[in-house]
Design a protein around this motif. Structure first.
Motif, mmCIF file in Angstrom:
data_model
loop_
_atom_site.group_PDB
_atom_site.id
_atom_site.type_symbol
_atom_site.label_atom_id
_atom_site.label_comp_id
_atom_site.label_asym_id
_atom_site.label_seq_id
_atom_site.Cartn_x
_atom_site.Cartn_y
_atom_site.Cartn_z
ATOM 1 N N UNK A 1 -2.987 132.048 58.745
ATOM 2 C CA UNK A 1 -4.027 132.447 59.688
ATOM 3 C C UNK A 1 -4.564 131.215 60.421
ATOM 4 N N UNK A 2 -5.078 131.448 61.621
ATOM 5 C CA UNK A 2 -5.697 130.392 62.410
ATOM 6 C C UNK A 2 -7.142 130.786 62.697
ATOM 7 N N UNK A 3 -8.080 129.954 62.277
ATOM 8 C CA UNK A 3 -9.500 130.164 62.587
ATOM 9 C C UNK A 3 -9.866 129.305 63.785
ATOM 10 N N UNK A 4 -10.447 129.940 64.802
ATOM 11 C CA UNK A 4 -10.891 129.222 65.996
ATOM 12 C C UNK A 4 -12.396 129.411 66.127
ATOM 13 N N UNK A 5 -13.131 128.301 66.079
ATOM 14 C CA UNK A 5 -14.579 128.403 66.146
ATOM 15 C C UNK A 5 -15.236 127.046 66.297
ATOM 16 N N UNK A 6 -16.564 127.036 66.278
ATOM 17 C CA UNK A 6 -17.344 125.813 66.446
ATOM 18 C C UNK A 6 -17.790 125.289 65.086
ATOM 19 N N UNK A 7 -17.547 124.022 64.847
ATOM 20 C CA UNK A 7 -17.982 123.412 63.587
ATOM 21 C C UNK A 7 -19.497 123.266 63.579
ATOM 22 N N UNK A 8 -20.114 123.779 62.521
ATOM 23 C CA UNK A 8 -21.568 123.650 62.374
ATOM 24 C C UNK A 8 -21.941 122.843 61.129
ATOM 25 N N UNK A 9 -20.954 122.529 60.315
ATOM 26 C CA UNK A 9 -21.254 121.742 59.122
ATOM 27 C C UNK A 9 -20.035 121.563 58.249
ATOM 28 N N UNK A 10 -20.198 120.737 57.239
ATOM 29 C CA UNK A 10 -19.141 120.520 56.259
ATOM 30 C C UNK A 10 -19.787 120.064 54.959
ATOM 31 N N UNK A 11 -19.143 120.405 53.887
ATOM 32 C CA UNK A 11 -19.656 120.083 52.555
ATOM 33 C C UNK A 11 -18.665 119.154 51.878
ATOM 34 N N UNK A 12 -19.063 117.905 51.684
ATOM 35 C CA UNK A 12 -18.173 116.902 51.100
ATOM 36 C C UNK A 12 -18.343 116.878 49.588
#
Length: 219
Positions: free
Chosen positions: A141-152
């Protein structure tokens, strides 16, 4: 252990506090702002002592501008040193993260090494907004969207990327995948994707993106 030994230990406690705790607090604040992993206390004890000495020296100098004599063991002085270590940890970390530091200091010194300790901070922390295509390995699958955050996380593969206003496509398909979460407004949708499930990420920056210009070393 005799009473003199106990007295000696009690007398040394304030010195241990003064010459370890300020450096420890400085590093904790610094690492928190930069999203860096904190080491165990015993692993950086030498650095804590060095930085504590510097912070205590700075505090003594500042206080000496107002007072003729500075008694470092006074409670109010100790509190001032602790507060100074916290403030310095925050201010220094914010300076290190600033565009000024990378463009005026690192570039002038011909240092290309990044201060970031993860790929998300280096390539995805774009204040101008960033749209991405995220390709999943197993689900195709391919997700296309705007990055709003990330959890390291401690392990890179355990981290998450969080996107908003997204659509989902099958590999080599142009129509939206039937199982995509639907609401009247896609702004209400969030998808959290685990890094270990990703095969690749394609990012689309704005033409005037400062982050892109920085990565490409454009003026």
């Amino acid at each position: 252990m005799n009473p003199n030994d106990v007295k000696g230990y009690i007398e040394i406690i304030p010195l241990v506090f003064l010459y370890i705790v300020p450096g420890y607090l400085f590093f904790r604040i610094f690492n928190f702002v930069l999203n860096k992993k904190n080491e165990k206390l015993t692993q950086n004890i030498t650095e804590y002592i060095i930085y504590s000495y510097v912070i205590v020296s700075v505090a003594k100098f500042i206080l000496s501008l107002k007072y003729n004599e500075v008694v470092i063991e006074l409670p109010e002085v100790v509190v001032s040193i602790v507060l100074l270590s916290i403030v310095l940890g925050y201010v220094v970390s914010r300076c290190v993260l600033s565009d000024w530091f990378s463009s005026k200091i690192l570039d002038k010194l011909k240092i290309s090494r990044t201060i970031n300790n993860n790929i998300f901070e280096e390539y995805f922390n774009d204040k101008d907004g960033l749209w991405v295509k995220i390709y999943l390995k197993d689900d195709k699958l391919v997700y296309y969207g705007a990055i709003v955050g990330y959890d390291v996380k401690e392990k890179y593969e355990d981290g998450y990327i969080i996107i908003n206003q997204y659509e989902v496509y099958k590999y080599d398909k142009t129509t939206i995948y039937d199982s995509t979460l639907y609401t009247k407004s896609s702004e209400n949708n969030l998808a959290m994707i685990k890094v270990i499930n990703i095969s690749r990420i394609e990012a689309k920056y704005k033409e005037d993106s400062k982050l892109l210009n920085k990565l490409l070393k454009k003026d």
